[in-house]
Design a protein around this motif. Structure first.
Motif, mmCIF file in Angstrom:
data_model
loop_
_atom_site.group_PDB
_atom_site.id
_atom_site.type_symbol
_atom_site.label_atom_id
_atom_site.label_comp_id
_atom_site.label_asym_id
_atom_site.label_seq_id
_atom_site.Cartn_x
_atom_site.Cartn_y
_atom_site.Cartn_z
ATOM 1 N N ILE A 354 43.842 31.080 22.121
ATOM 2 C CA ILE A 354 43.040 30.737 23.384
ATOM 3 C C ILE A 354 41.765 31.583 23.270
ATOM 4 C CG2 ILE A 354 42.750 30.708 25.772
ATOM 5 C CD1 ILE A 354 45.952 31.113 26.080
ATOM 6 N N GLY A 355 40.686 31.064 23.343
ATOM 7 C CA GLY A 355 39.379 31.657 23.467
ATOM 8 C C GLY A 355 38.406 31.088 24.218
ATOM 9 N N ILE A 356 37.423 31.887 24.633
ATOM 10 C CA ILE A 356 36.436 31.440 25.523
ATOM 11 C C ILE A 356 34.985 31.929 24.878
ATOM 12 C CG2 ILE A 356 36.501 33.558 27.014
ATOM 13 C CD1 ILE A 356 35.868 31.801 29.595
ATOM 14 N N THR A 361 21.878 34.945 26.394
ATOM 15 C CA THR A 361 20.798 34.657 26.998
ATOM 16 C C THR A 361 20.160 33.361 26.677
ATOM 17 O OG1 THR A 361 20.340 37.034 26.483
ATOM 18 C CG2 THR A 361 18.597 35.807 26.936
ATOM 19 N N GLY A 362 19.626 32.659 27.690
ATOM 20 C CA GLY A 362 19.256 31.379 27.678
ATOM 21 C C GLY A 362 19.845 30.363 27.414
ATOM 22 N N GLU A 363 21.156 30.567 27.256
ATOM 23 C CA GLU A 363 22.272 29.295 26.848
ATOM 24 C C GLU A 363 22.562 28.735 28.449
ATOM 25 O OE1 GLU A 363 25.492 30.614 24.757
ATOM 26 O OE2 GLU A 363 24.098 31.572 23.373
ATOM 27 N N ASP A 364 23.300 27.424 28.281
ATOM 28 C CA ASP A 364 23.702 26.682 29.462
ATOM 29 C C ASP A 364 24.542 27.882 30.185
ATOM 30 O OD1 ASP A 364 24.916 25.157 31.381
ATOM 31 O OD2 ASP A 364 25.402 23.597 30.030
ATOM 32 N N PRO A 365 24.772 28.134 31.285
ATOM 33 C CA PRO A 365 25.631 29.125 32.342
ATOM 34 C C PRO A 365 27.204 28.201 32.388
ATOM 35 C CG PRO A 365 24.289 28.127 33.832
ATOM 36 C CD PRO A 365 23.748 27.504 32.283
ATOM 37 N N ARG A 366 27.538 27.963 31.125
ATOM 38 C CA ARG A 366 28.963 27.481 31.326
ATOM 39 C C ARG A 366 29.829 27.874 30.068
ATOM 40 N NH1 ARG A 366 29.729 22.603 34.204
ATOM 41 N NH2 ARG A 366 30.859 21.607 32.476
ATOM 42 N N ALA A 367 31.159 28.069 30.136
ATOM 43 C CA ALA A 367 31.974 28.695 29.201
ATOM 44 C C ALA A 367 33.021 27.729 28.736
ATOM 45 C CB ALA A 367 32.434 29.717 29.529
ATOM 46 N N THR A 378 35.902 23.520 30.208
ATOM 47 C CA THR A 378 34.683 24.386 30.303
ATOM 48 C C THR A 378 34.775 24.901 31.745
ATOM 49 O OG1 THR A 378 33.623 22.607 28.965
ATOM 50 C CG2 THR A 378 32.007 24.445 30.263
ATOM 51 N N LEU A 379 34.368 26.163 31.592
ATOM 52 C CA LEU A 379 34.518 26.997 33.177
ATOM 53 C C LEU A 379 33.177 27.422 33.339
ATOM 54 C CD1 LEU A 379 37.708 29.175 32.368
ATOM 55 C CD2 LEU A 379 37.694 26.857 33.453
ATOM 56 N N ALA A 380 33.070 27.593 34.850
ATOM 57 C CA ALA A 380 31.789 28.159 35.335
ATOM 58 C C ALA A 380 32.093 28.653 36.700
ATOM 59 C CB ALA A 380 30.647 27.128 35.294
ATOM 60 N N GLY A 381 31.132 29.266 37.194
ATOM 61 C CA GLY A 381 31.264 29.837 38.791
ATOM 62 C C GLY A 381 31.878 31.270 38.953
ATOM 63 N N ALA A 382 32.093 31.523 40.200
ATOM 64 C CA ALA A 382 32.635 32.711 40.481
ATOM 65 C C ALA A 382 34.075 32.767 40.015
ATOM 66 C CB ALA A 382 32.503 32.946 41.989
ATOM 67 N N ASN A 386 39.471 34.283 36.841
ATOM 68 C CA ASN A 386 40.855 33.928 37.399
ATOM 69 C C ASN A 386 41.107 32.490 36.747
ATOM 70 O OD1 ASN A 386 40.981 36.211 39.015
ATOM 71 N ND2 ASN A 386 39.830 35.113 40.778
ATOM 72 N N ASP A 387 40.293 31.749 36.528
ATOM 73 C CA ASP A 387 40.663 30.527 35.880
ATOM 74 C C ASP A 387 40.981 30.667 34.359
ATOM 75 O OD1 ASP A 387 39.969 29.241 38.245
ATOM 76 O OD2 ASP A 387 37.972 28.512 37.597
ATOM 77 N N PHE A 388 40.518 31.420 33.804
ATOM 78 C CA PHE A 388 40.910 31.600 32.290
ATOM 79 C C PHE A 388 42.200 32.347 32.150
ATOM 80 C CE2 PHE A 388 40.642 34.126 28.360
ATOM 81 C CZ PHE A 388 40.327 32.972 27.446
ATOM 82 N N ILE A 389 42.413 33.318 32.978
ATOM 83 C CA ILE A 389 43.762 34.073 33.227
ATOM 84 C C ILE A 389 44.595 32.923 33.617
ATOM 85 C CG2 ILE A 389 45.163 35.524 34.338
ATOM 86 C CD1 ILE A 389 42.684 37.518 34.676
ATOM 87 N N LYS A 390 44.538 32.149 34.358
ATOM 88 C CA LYS A 390 45.514 31.011 34.706
ATOM 89 C C LYS A 390 45.886 30.196 33.490
ATOM 90 C CE LYS A 390 47.874 28.497 37.441
ATOM 91 N NZ LYS A 390 48.510 27.384 36.626
ATOM 92 N N ILE A 391 44.692 29.759 32.722
ATOM 93 C CA ILE A 391 44.969 29.226 31.733
ATOM 94 C C ILE A 391 45.947 29.905 30.433
ATOM 95 C CG2 ILE A 391 43.841 27.922 29.423
ATOM 96 C CD1 ILE A 391 41.636 27.367 31.173
ATOM 97 N N MET A 392 45.470 31.038 30.497
ATOM 98 C CA MET A 392 46.300 31.847 29.748
ATOM 99 C C MET A 392 47.958 32.160 30.113
ATOM 100 S SD MET A 392 45.183 35.750 28.152
ATOM 101 C CE MET A 392 45.229 36.504 29.574
#
Length: 413
Positions: A354-356, A361-367, A378-382, A386-392
């Motif tokens: 699993i990787g994120i 700097t200067g990249e689209d604020p999405r992961a 693709t994750l984003a926001g506050a 927690n979303d990444f931990i849920k996926i894991m």
């Protein structure tokens, strides 16, 4: 990496050598005369992952404390073999305190500290006799700080008489190896078998450690315990121990290891266990805990988000480890990547389970998140963390909670 063939030695409920996994050992620094503090530290080391723990047995009071120590450990459910560390008076303590001799899983004997002259062989023989009476193995542990002086003097004299004498340091190395091998053969002459003997030869310099153990490995089939003695404190001790042990283990030399760190005053002794585990896992010899890959950061990663996430994920995995150990088989192999920009982020994430890849700097604020090498979501926001931990969590449950690996099907996809 071709493992060296060595005799298999049973130490309590553990097996050293004979093709078994390299075991992690540690040692208490409490007064063994105090059963409560010693048992508590054994428990702490065992819970950290130490598979064998050595304790000092240096006085009659320490020897007499063994039943109380073992009783506490049994009451707490700590099933850890204890090794008695004997110097100078081991032959007396093991003879006088029969419960001590019976309850220890192994005796550590330093041939340089059992007496000199005729006393040396007499005292050494008595310790071997007690081991045989109780069906216990021994570790014959030579240390260059307490080398058999009679043996060293003889080898120095013999070297001086040669037409081309060796350097004195080379003779010292030869004497360390000779002391270990000769002592093992002496133990065999008293009735002990090769699968009851473990050898160690501790020195303080990494090149010497490598030289000594290469010589030992080439000269015998005994199981070998590795460790750099007096490794030191902090990064010095960690780096020096890792440098020496990694070379030998990568050559297939070594059946059990210890990292002899000097702890900070009042600090936990368990760090030496963690370092041992990390050495073995880094060399892919064993797996103890999920691993987090994270980039070091650079000018492209001006945000601290990836550092904070990597720290949170590592802490989360450490926290969940005891629980997962009871529920999931093989979770220790899990590889997680937390990367900080687009340069290596996607590639490293694909190589992990699993990787994120967080925005630099200067990249689209999405992961983007990758699972088993494929883009998953693709994750984003506050709620990104927690979303990444849920996926894991979903991944661990589905992969390691079932006999067969299945695809992750989180609702976040």
């Amino acid at each position: 990496m071709q493992a060296r063939k060595s005799a298999c030695v049973a130490v309590g409920n553990k097996f050293i050598g004979g093709g078994h996994p390299v075991l992690v050992q540690s040692m208490t620094n409490t007064s063994t005369e105090d059963p409560e503090s010693t048992a508590l530290q054994v428990k702490e080391l065992w819970e950290a992952g130490s598979e064998i723990v050595r304790i000092t047995v240096n006085t009659r009071e320490a020897a007499a404390a063994l039943p109380a120590i073992v009783s506490r450990l049994e009451r707490w459910g700590v099933d850890c073999p204890l090794v008695g560390d004997f110097h100078y008076n081991g032959h007396l303590l093991l003879t006088e305190y029969k419960d001590c001799a019976r309850l220890l899983a192994k005796y550590r004997i330093n041939p340089g500290n059992v007496g000199r002259g005729e006393r040396h062989d007499e005292n050494f023989r008595r310790m071997i006799e007690v081991a045989l009476e109780n069906n216990k193995p021994v570790r014959i542990g030579v240390n260059w700080g307490s080398l058999d002086q009679d043996l060293l003097a003889r080898m120095m004299d013999e070297n001086a008489a040669l037409p081309q004498a060796k350097d004195a340091h080379d003779v010292l190395i030869d004497a360390i190896v000779e002391s270990a091998l000769a002592s093992a053969k002496l133990a065999e002459s008293y009735g002990m078998s090769a699968n009851q003997i473990i050898l160690s030869a501790k020195v303080s310099e990494v090149p010497d450690l490598i030289t000594v153990y290469r010589k030992l490995a080439a000269s015998c089939g005994y199981a070998l315990h590795l460790g750099l003695t007096e490794a030191g404190m902090g990064s010095k001790g960690i780096v020096a121990s890792t440098a020496g042990l990694a070379v030998l283990l990568s050559e297939g030399i070594g059946d059990t290891i210890r990292v002899s760190l000097t702890p900070e005053p009042g600090a936990s002794r368990a760090l030496e266990v963690t370092i041992c585990q990390q050495i073995l896992q880094s060399l892919k010899l064993r797996a103890f805990a999920p691993q987090v890959t994270a980039c070091p950061g650079c000018g492209r990663t001006t945000s601290s988000l990836f550092q904070e996430l990597a720290k949170q994920i590592q802490e989360y995995l450490n926290q969940k480890r005891p629980e997962w150990k009871e529920s999931y088989r093989g979770f220790e192999d899990l590889k997680v990547a937390v990367m900080g920009c687009i340069v290596n982020g996607p590639g490293e994430s694909k190589h992990a389970d699993i990787g994120i890849s967080l925005p630099g700097t200067g990249e689209d604020p999405r992961a983007p998140v990758y699972v088993d090498g494929e883009h998953f979501t693709t994750l984003a926001g506050a709620e990104l963390v927690n979303d990444f931990i849920k996926i894991m969590e979903d991944y661990v449950d589905k992969r390691y909670g079932n006999p067969e690996k299945t695809e992750c099907t989180s609702s976040l996809a």
